[in-house]
Motif scaffolding. Structure first.
Motif, PDB file in Angstrom:
ATOM      1  N   SER A 136       0.832  -1.209   0.000  1.00  0.00           N
ATOM      2  CA  SER A 136       0.000   0.000   0.000  1.00  0.00           C
ATOM      3  C   SER A 136       0.865   1.257   0.000  1.00  0.00           C
ATOM      4  CB  SER A 136      -0.935  -0.002   1.208  1.00  0.00           C
ATOM      5  OG  SER A 136      -0.196  -0.035   2.408  1.00  0.00           O
ATOM      6  N   ALA A 137       1.985   1.219   0.718  1.00  0.00           N
ATOM      7  CA  ALA A 137       2.883   2.380   0.752  1.00  0.00           C
ATOM      8  C   ALA A 137       3.530   2.592  -0.614  1.00  0.00           C
ATOM      9  CB  ALA A 137       3.950   2.186   1.815  1.00  0.00           C
ATOM     10  N   LYS A 138       3.877   1.488  -1.281  1.00  0.00           N
ATOM     11  CA  LYS A 138       4.459   1.586  -2.629  1.00  0.00           C
ATOM     12  C   LYS A 138       3.451   2.190  -3.598  1.00  0.00           C
ATOM     13  CE  LYS A 138       7.702  -2.197  -2.011  1.00  0.00           C
ATOM     14  NZ  LYS A 138       8.040  -3.578  -2.327  1.00  0.00           N
ATOM     15  N   LYS A 139       2.189   1.775  -3.461  1.00  0.00           N
ATOM     16  CA  LYS A 139       1.141   2.320  -4.328  1.00  0.00           C
ATOM     17  C   LYS A 139       0.961   3.818  -4.075  1.00  0.00           C
ATOM     18  CE  LYS A 139      -3.716   1.822  -5.571  1.00  0.00           C
ATOM     19  NZ  LYS A 139      -4.963   1.077  -5.361  1.00  0.00           N
ATOM     20  N   ARG A 140       0.981   4.231  -2.791  1.00  0.00           N
ATOM     21  CA  ARG A 140       0.835   5.649  -2.471  1.00  0.00           C
ATOM     22  C   ARG A 140       1.968   6.468  -3.083  1.00  0.00           C
ATOM     23  NH1 ARG A 140      -3.823   7.601  -1.753  1.00  0.00           N
ATOM     24  NH2 ARG A 140      -2.782   9.456  -1.003  1.00  0.00           N
ATOM     25  N   VAL A 141       3.165   5.921  -3.111  1.00  0.00           N
ATOM     26  CA  VAL A 141       4.304   6.606  -3.717  1.00  0.00           C
ATOM     27  C   VAL A 141       4.066   6.794  -5.205  1.00  0.00           C
ATOM     28  CG1 VAL A 141       6.750   6.386  -4.292  1.00  0.00           C
ATOM     29  CG2 VAL A 141       5.984   5.895  -1.981  1.00  0.00           C
ATOM     30  N   ARG A 142       3.568   5.744  -5.853  1.00  0.00           N
ATOM     31  CA  ARG A 142       3.275   5.842  -7.294  1.00  0.00           C
ATOM     32  C   ARG A 142       2.195   6.887  -7.558  1.00  0.00           C
ATOM     33  NH1 ARG A 142       3.129   0.174  -6.882  1.00  0.00           N
ATOM     34  NH2 ARG A 142       0.866   0.159  -7.229  1.00  0.00           N
ATOM     35  N   GLN A 143       1.145   6.879  -6.745  1.00  0.00           N
ATOM     36  CA  GLN A 143       0.056   7.844  -6.917  1.00  0.00           C
ATOM     37  C   GLN A 143       0.564   9.270  -6.690  1.00  0.00           C
ATOM     38  OE1 GLN A 143      -2.710   6.289  -4.039  1.00  0.00           O
ATOM     39  NE2 GLN A 143      -3.951   5.303  -5.620  1.00  0.00           N
ATOM     40  N   LEU A 144       1.392   9.428  -5.683  1.00  0.00           N
ATOM     41  CA  LEU A 144       1.929  10.740  -5.348  1.00  0.00           C
ATOM     42  C   LEU A 144       2.759  11.312  -6.498  1.00  0.00           C
ATOM     43  CD1 LEU A 144       2.256  12.868  -3.071  1.00  0.00           C
ATOM     44  CD2 LEU A 144       4.344  11.699  -2.460  1.00  0.00           C
ATOM     45  N   GLU A 145       3.553  10.448  -7.131  1.00  0.00           N
ATOM     46  CA  GLU A 145       4.362  10.896  -8.270  1.00  0.00           C
ATOM     47  C   GLU A 145       3.475  11.382  -9.413  1.00  0.00           C
ATOM     48  OE1 GLU A 145       6.827   7.526  -9.111  1.00  0.00           O
ATOM     49  OE2 GLU A 145       8.259   8.004  -7.511  1.00  0.00           O
ATOM     50  N   ARG A 146       2.399  10.643  -9.687  1.00  0.00           N
ATOM     51  CA  ARG A 146       1.475  11.045 -10.757  1.00  0.00           C
ATOM     52  C   ARG A 146       0.799  12.367 -10.434  1.00  0.00           C
ATOM     53  NH1 ARG A 146      -0.112   5.538 -11.243  1.00  0.00           N
ATOM     54  NH2 ARG A 146      -1.942   5.915  -9.967  1.00  0.00           N
ATOM     55  N   ARG A 147       0.303  12.503  -9.193  1.00  0.00           N
ATOM     56  CA  ARG A 147      -0.383  13.727  -8.792  1.00  0.00           C
ATOM     57  C   ARG A 147       0.562  14.921  -8.806  1.00  0.00           C
ATOM     58  NH1 ARG A 147      -5.033  13.502 -10.195  1.00  0.00           N
ATOM     59  NH2 ARG A 147      -5.111  15.573  -9.322  1.00  0.00           N
ATOM     60  N   THR A 148       1.815  14.698  -8.418  1.00  0.00           N
ATOM     61  CA  THR A 148       2.797  15.778  -8.399  1.00  0.00           C
ATOM     62  C   THR A 148       3.000  16.339  -9.799  1.00  0.00           C
ATOM     63  OG1 THR A 148       3.908  14.781  -6.500  1.00  0.00           O
ATOM     64  CG2 THR A 148       5.151  16.399  -7.743  1.00  0.00           C
ATOM     65  N   GLU A 149       3.091  15.462 -10.783  1.00  0.00           N
ATOM     66  CA  GLU A 149       3.254  15.905 -12.173  1.00  0.00           C
ATOM     67  C   GLU A 149       2.054  16.735 -12.625  1.00  0.00           C
ATOM     68  OE1 GLU A 149       5.856  15.681 -14.374  1.00  0.00           O
ATOM     69  OE2 GLU A 149       6.884  15.058 -12.545  1.00  0.00           O
ATOM     70  N   ILE A 150       0.861  16.273 -12.307  1.00  0.00           N
ATOM     71  CA  ILE A 150      -0.358  16.980 -12.706  1.00  0.00           C
ATOM     72  C   ILE A 150      -0.426  18.342 -12.024  1.00  0.00           C
ATOM     73  CG2 ILE A 150      -2.886  16.928 -12.524  1.00  0.00           C
ATOM     74  CD1 ILE A 150      -2.613  13.813 -12.785  1.00  0.00           C
ATOM     75  N   ASN A 151      -0.121  18.366 -10.717  1.00  0.00           N
ATOM     76  CA  ASN A 151      -0.179  19.624  -9.979  1.00  0.00           C
ATOM     77  C   ASN A 151       0.869  20.618 -10.460  1.00  0.00           C
ATOM     78  OD1 ASN A 151      -2.340  18.787  -8.444  1.00  0.00           O
ATOM     79  ND2 ASN A 151      -1.077  18.099  -6.744  1.00  0.00           N
ATOM     80  N   LYS A 152       2.056  20.114 -10.831  1.00  0.00           N
ATOM     81  CA  LYS A 152       3.099  20.985 -11.383  1.00  0.00           C
ATOM     82  C   LYS A 152       2.614  21.650 -12.654  1.00  0.00           C
ATOM     83  CE  LYS A 152       7.446  18.806 -10.198  1.00  0.00           C
ATOM     84  NZ  LYS A 152       8.563  18.059 -10.759  1.00  0.00           N
ATOM     85  N   ALA A 153       1.969  20.864 -13.518  1.00  0.00           N
ATOM     86  CA  ALA A 153       1.454  21.395 -14.781  1.00  0.00           C
ATOM     87  C   ALA A 153       0.388  22.456 -14.519  1.00  0.00           C
ATOM     88  CB  ALA A 153       0.887  20.267 -15.637  1.00  0.00           C
ATOM     89  N   ARG A 154      -0.489  22.193 -13.571  1.00  0.00           N
ATOM     90  CA  ARG A 154      -1.551  23.158 -13.248  1.00  0.00           C
ATOM     91  C   ARG A 154      -0.972  24.449 -12.700  1.00  0.00           C
ATOM     92  NH1 ARG A 154      -5.133  18.806 -11.261  1.00  0.00           N
ATOM     93  NH2 ARG A 154      -6.602  18.463 -12.960  1.00  0.00           N
ATOM     94  N   ARG A 155      -0.004  24.320 -11.787  1.00  0.00           N
ATOM     95  CA  ARG A 155       0.621  25.503 -11.183  1.00  0.00           C
ATOM     96  C   ARG A 155       1.341  26.323 -12.250  1.00  0.00           C
ATOM     97  NH1 ARG A 155       3.421  22.991  -7.337  1.00  0.00           N
ATOM     98  NH2 ARG A 155       1.556  22.638  -6.112  1.00  0.00           N
ATOM     99  N   SER A 156       2.005  25.642 -13.157  1.00  0.00           N
ATOM    100  CA  SER A 156       2.716  26.307 -14.244  1.00  0.00           C
ATOM    101  C   SER A 156       1.738  27.060 -15.147  1.00  0.00           C
ATOM    102  CB  SER A 156       3.498  25.273 -15.053  1.00  0.00           C
ATOM    103  OG  SER A 156       4.046  25.858 -16.203  1.00  0.00           O
ATOM    104  N   ARG A 157       0.598  26.416 -15.430  1.00  0.00           N
ATOM    105  CA  ARG A 157      -0.434  27.036 -16.271  1.00  0.00           C
ATOM    106  C   ARG A 157      -0.975  28.302 -15.608  1.00  0.00           C
ATOM    107  NH1 ARG A 157      -4.041  25.386 -20.405  1.00  0.00           N
ATOM    108  NH2 ARG A 157      -6.168  26.084 -20.015  1.00  0.00           N
ATOM    109  N   ILE A 158      -1.200  28.242 -14.311  1.00  0.00           N
ATOM    110  CA  ILE A 158      -1.692  29.420 -13.578  1.00  0.00           C
ATOM    111  C   ILE A 158      -0.658  30.543 -13.646  1.00  0.00           C
ATOM    112  CG2 ILE A 158      -2.234  30.305 -11.265  1.00  0.00           C
ATOM    113  CD1 ILE A 158      -3.478  27.511 -10.709  1.00  0.00           C
ATOM    114  N   ARG A 159       0.613  30.192 -13.438  1.00  0.00           N
ATOM    115  CA  ARG A 159       1.675  31.204 -13.485  1.00  0.00           C
ATOM    116  C   ARG A 159       1.770  31.856 -14.860  1.00  0.00           C
ATOM    117  NH1 ARG A 159       5.524  27.404 -10.700  1.00  0.00           N
ATOM    118  NH2 ARG A 159       5.192  27.758  -8.489  1.00  0.00           N
ATOM    119  N   THR A 160       1.546  31.068 -15.909  1.00  0.00           N
ATOM    120  CA  THR A 160       1.584  31.605 -17.267  1.00  0.00           C
ATOM    121  C   THR A 160       0.499  32.663 -17.451  1.00  0.00           C
ATOM    122  OG1 THR A 160       2.428  29.509 -18.106  1.00  0.00           O
ATOM    123  CG2 THR A 160       1.458  31.011 -19.719  1.00  0.00           C
TER     124      THR A 160
END
Length: 87
Positions: free
Chosen positions: A6-30
């Motif tokens: 379960s901890a390994k799965k949470r790490v995988r999910q976190l990596e995916r969400r981090t990428e999505i959130n980075k893209a969103r934050r970048s879009r807002i900054r633009t």
């Protein structure tokens, strides 16, 4: 280091969400940068249009949990007052 499945799965999910959130934050900054550039350029019509485009994007960041509601409101408020002051 994650040991349980379960901890390994949470790490995988976190990596995916981090990428999505980075893209969103970048879009807002633009969008914010476009408003800032229009204000710096002295073109009120362009600044107003850029602000109208940026506002929904900033609020979308709130609903997606990328930025806090008060932060978004503060940014929109300060930008709109600066655009209004150009008149």
């Amino acid at each position: 280091m994650a040991n349980t499945p379960s901890a390994k799965k949470r790490v995988r999910q976190l990596e995916r969400r981090t990428e999505i959130n980075k893209a969103r934050r970048s879009r807002i900054r633009t969008y914010l940068r476009k408003v800032e550039e229009a204000i710096a350029g002295g073109d009120q019509a362009a600044a107003k249009t850029a602000l109208q485009d940026a506002q929904p994007e900033i609020m979308r960041g709130v609903t997606k949990g990328v930025i806090h509601k008060n932060t978004a409101s503060r940014k929109v408020s300060r930008l709109s007052s600066r655009v209004k002051a150009m008149a």
